[in-house]
Scaffold this motif. Structure first.
Motif, PDB file in Angstrom:
ATOM      1  N   GLN A  99     -20.440   5.647 -52.034  1.00 60.86           N
ATOM      2  CA  GLN A  99     -21.519   5.586 -51.049  1.00 60.86           C
ATOM      3  C   GLN A  99     -21.848   4.154 -50.634  1.00 60.86           C
ATOM      4  OE1 GLN A  99     -24.818   8.324 -51.998  1.00 60.86           O
ATOM      5  NE2 GLN A  99     -23.441   9.331 -53.455  1.00 60.86           N
ATOM      6  N   PHE A 100     -21.023   3.213 -51.060  1.00 61.93           N
ATOM      7  CA  PHE A 100     -21.201   1.821 -50.649  1.00 61.93           C
ATOM      8  C   PHE A 100     -20.466   1.577 -49.334  1.00 61.93           C
ATOM      9  CE2 PHE A 100     -19.676  -2.588 -50.550  1.00 61.93           C
ATOM     10  CZ  PHE A 100     -20.883  -3.256 -50.603  1.00 61.93           C
ATOM     11  N   GLY A 101     -21.056   0.736 -48.488  1.00 57.40           N
ATOM     12  CA  GLY A 101     -20.391   0.363 -47.241  1.00 57.40           C
ATOM     13  C   GLY A 101     -21.017  -0.877 -46.648  1.00 57.40           C
ATOM     14  N   SER A 102     -20.207  -1.868 -46.311  1.00 52.91           N
ATOM     15  CA  SER A 102     -20.729  -3.122 -45.760  1.00 52.91           C
ATOM     16  C   SER A 102     -20.451  -3.275 -44.279  1.00 52.91           C
ATOM     17  CB  SER A 102     -20.104  -4.313 -46.507  1.00 52.91           C
ATOM     18  OG  SER A 102     -18.710  -4.409 -46.226  1.00 52.91           O
ATOM     19  N   TRP A 223     -15.853  -6.145 -48.687  1.00 51.15           N
ATOM     20  CA  TRP A 223     -16.513  -6.961 -49.697  1.00 51.15           C
ATOM     21  C   TRP A 223     -15.892  -6.785 -51.074  1.00 51.15           C
ATOM     22  CZ3 TRP A 223     -22.535  -6.796 -48.697  1.00 51.15           C
ATOM     23  CH2 TRP A 223     -22.796  -7.436 -47.474  1.00 51.15           C
ATOM     24  N   GLU A 224     -15.165  -5.693 -51.266  1.00 49.91           N
ATOM     25  CA  GLU A 224     -14.460  -5.523 -52.531  1.00 49.91           C
ATOM     26  C   GLU A 224     -13.217  -6.397 -52.572  1.00 49.91           C
ATOM     27  OE1 GLU A 224     -15.511  -1.012 -53.958  1.00 49.91           O
ATOM     28  OE2 GLU A 224     -13.944  -1.269 -52.444  1.00 49.91           O
ATOM     29  N   ALA A 255     -16.307 -13.450 -61.703  1.00 45.18           N
ATOM     30  CA  ALA A 255     -16.507 -12.103 -62.237  1.00 45.18           C
ATOM     31  C   ALA A 255     -15.970 -11.052 -61.270  1.00 45.18           C
ATOM     32  CB  ALA A 255     -17.990 -11.877 -62.508  1.00 45.18           C
ATOM     33  N   HIS A 256     -16.172 -11.282 -59.978  1.00 51.05           N
ATOM     34  CA  HIS A 256     -15.660 -10.364 -58.965  1.00 51.05           C
ATOM     35  C   HIS A 256     -14.142 -10.323 -59.011  1.00 51.05           C
ATOM     36  CE1 HIS A 256     -14.293  -9.279 -54.859  1.00 51.05           C
ATOM     37  NE2 HIS A 256     -15.308  -8.443 -54.895  1.00 51.05           N
ATOM     38  N   ALA A 257     -13.506 -11.482 -59.165  1.00 48.66           N
ATOM     39  CA  ALA A 257     -12.042 -11.534 -59.230  1.00 48.66           C
ATOM     40  C   ALA A 257     -11.522 -10.797 -60.466  1.00 48.66           C
ATOM     41  CB  ALA A 257     -11.575 -12.983 -59.238  1.00 48.66           C
ATOM     42  N   VAL A 280      -6.435   1.740 -48.214  1.00 49.68           N
ATOM     43  CA  VAL A 280      -6.854   1.565 -46.825  1.00 49.68           C
ATOM     44  C   VAL A 280      -8.264   0.990 -46.810  1.00 49.68           C
ATOM     45  CG1 VAL A 280      -7.062   2.649 -44.558  1.00 49.68           C
ATOM     46  CG2 VAL A 280      -5.541   3.644 -46.273  1.00 49.68           C
ATOM     47  N   GLY A 281      -8.516   0.021 -45.956  1.00 47.11           N
ATOM     48  CA  GLY A 281      -9.840  -0.554 -45.823  1.00 47.11           C
ATOM     49  C   GLY A 281     -10.719   0.272 -44.898  1.00 47.11           C
TER      50      GLY A 281
END
Length: 301
Positions: A99-102, A223-224, A255-257, A280-281
């Motif tokens: 449910q995430f979306g930027s 963003w991911e 940390a994200h990496a 797929v993005g």
């Protein structure tokens, strides 16, 4: 017309209208670019063993039965019977993280569109298509059906399923793998669509992959793939159910990496064959990505 975030979101509230738009695009893709590639990419050289026959010039050397060849002193090969019917099982793992979306569209909406495209491809190619919608609270099974109408109805039911309640605290969907392994016909095509957070493989996964053709389809948010550059920002985390302030510090980026590498490592472990996984993005055209996937898969075969 390609579906954009602006015209995709209203369509989810009217699944049949959205599916008719997707069907038009799928039929156009089949007629113009896919042709028989979709079916060949699944079936390969055939699946069901028939008999051993004498090897002739031009036969595929990968089919040579070396035991029989050694006993008889001349080359023999295994002959396979091509499956006349494909059974396609779409496993939609519906978790709060989707449910995430930027970019004006959530990963869940993009993944539903991808699932719809796959199901409509099956309808156009006269396959049997079934679905499993799995959430942290249980699952809904739709037995494989054949024909445009029943498959459209099944896809509309999938589109109409409510998203998981992010306030429950559960993050992992209950996919009935044991039920699938007992009920799905041998050599069925199993397409697992989900977010694929880092975790161990399902119990008995290697056996499952030998019995079925398994593929994994994943949707990534921009963003991911890379944290936004510039100043800090606030983002809603559907897993924790709260706003998270991201400062963009070097520690946060590191940390994200690490998270991204952990996720990708688990993803590759589940689907070692690079031609069995599709990423797929949300900012990409899903049908174009699907067409490229089948072309790559066919070329590899």
């Amino acid at each position: 017309m390609a579906l954009t975030p602006q015209n995709l979101l209203p369509g989810i509230s009217n699944p049949l209208a959205l599916l008719r738009k997707l069907e038009w695009r799928v039929r156009n893709a089949v007629e113009s670019t896919l042709g028989g590639i979709y079916r060949s990419a699944f079936r390969g050289r055939g699946m069901e063993f028939d008999q051993v026959v004498r090897y002739e010039f031009g036969d595929d050397i990968r089919d040579i039965d070396w035991n029989v060849t050694a006993r008889l002193g001349e080359p023999y090969r295994k002959k396979f019977v091509e499956e006349r019917e494909v059974t396609l099982i779409v496993v939609f793992e519906d978790t709060p993280s989707l449910q995430f979306g930027s970019a004006g569209i959530s990963k869940r909406e993009a993944l539903l569109e991808l699932a719809g495209l796959v199901m409509l491809l099956g309808a156009v190619n006269r396959d049997r298509v079934g679905t499993i919608h799995a959430t942290p609270r249980g699952y809904t099974l739709h037995e494989p059906v054949r024909g445009r109408g029943p498959i459209m109805h099944a896809a509309a039911e999938l589109f109409g399923q409510p998203a998981p309640d992010i306030t429950d605290g559960a993050t992992t969907a209950a996919i009935p793998w044991q039920l699938l392994s007992r009920s799905a016909p041998k050599h069925s095509i199993m397409i697992w669509l989900g977010d694929f957070a880092p975790r161990p493989a399902p119990e008995g996964w290697p056996i499952f992959q030998r019995r079925y053709q398994t593929m994994g389809f994943r949707i990534d948010d921009p963003w991911e793939r890379a944290m936004p550059a510039g100043e800090g920002f606030a983002a809603y985390d559907p897993v924790s159910g709260r706003l998270v302030n991201i400062g963009g510090t070097s520690a946060e980026r590191a940390a994200h990496a690490r998270w991204r590498e952990s996720r990708d490592t688990a993803w590759r472990s589940l689907f070692p064959d690079q031609f069995s996984r599709l990423q797929v993005g949300t900012d990409e055209n899903r049908l174009d990505a699907l067409v490229r996937f089948f072309h790559r898969r066919m070329s590899a075969r």
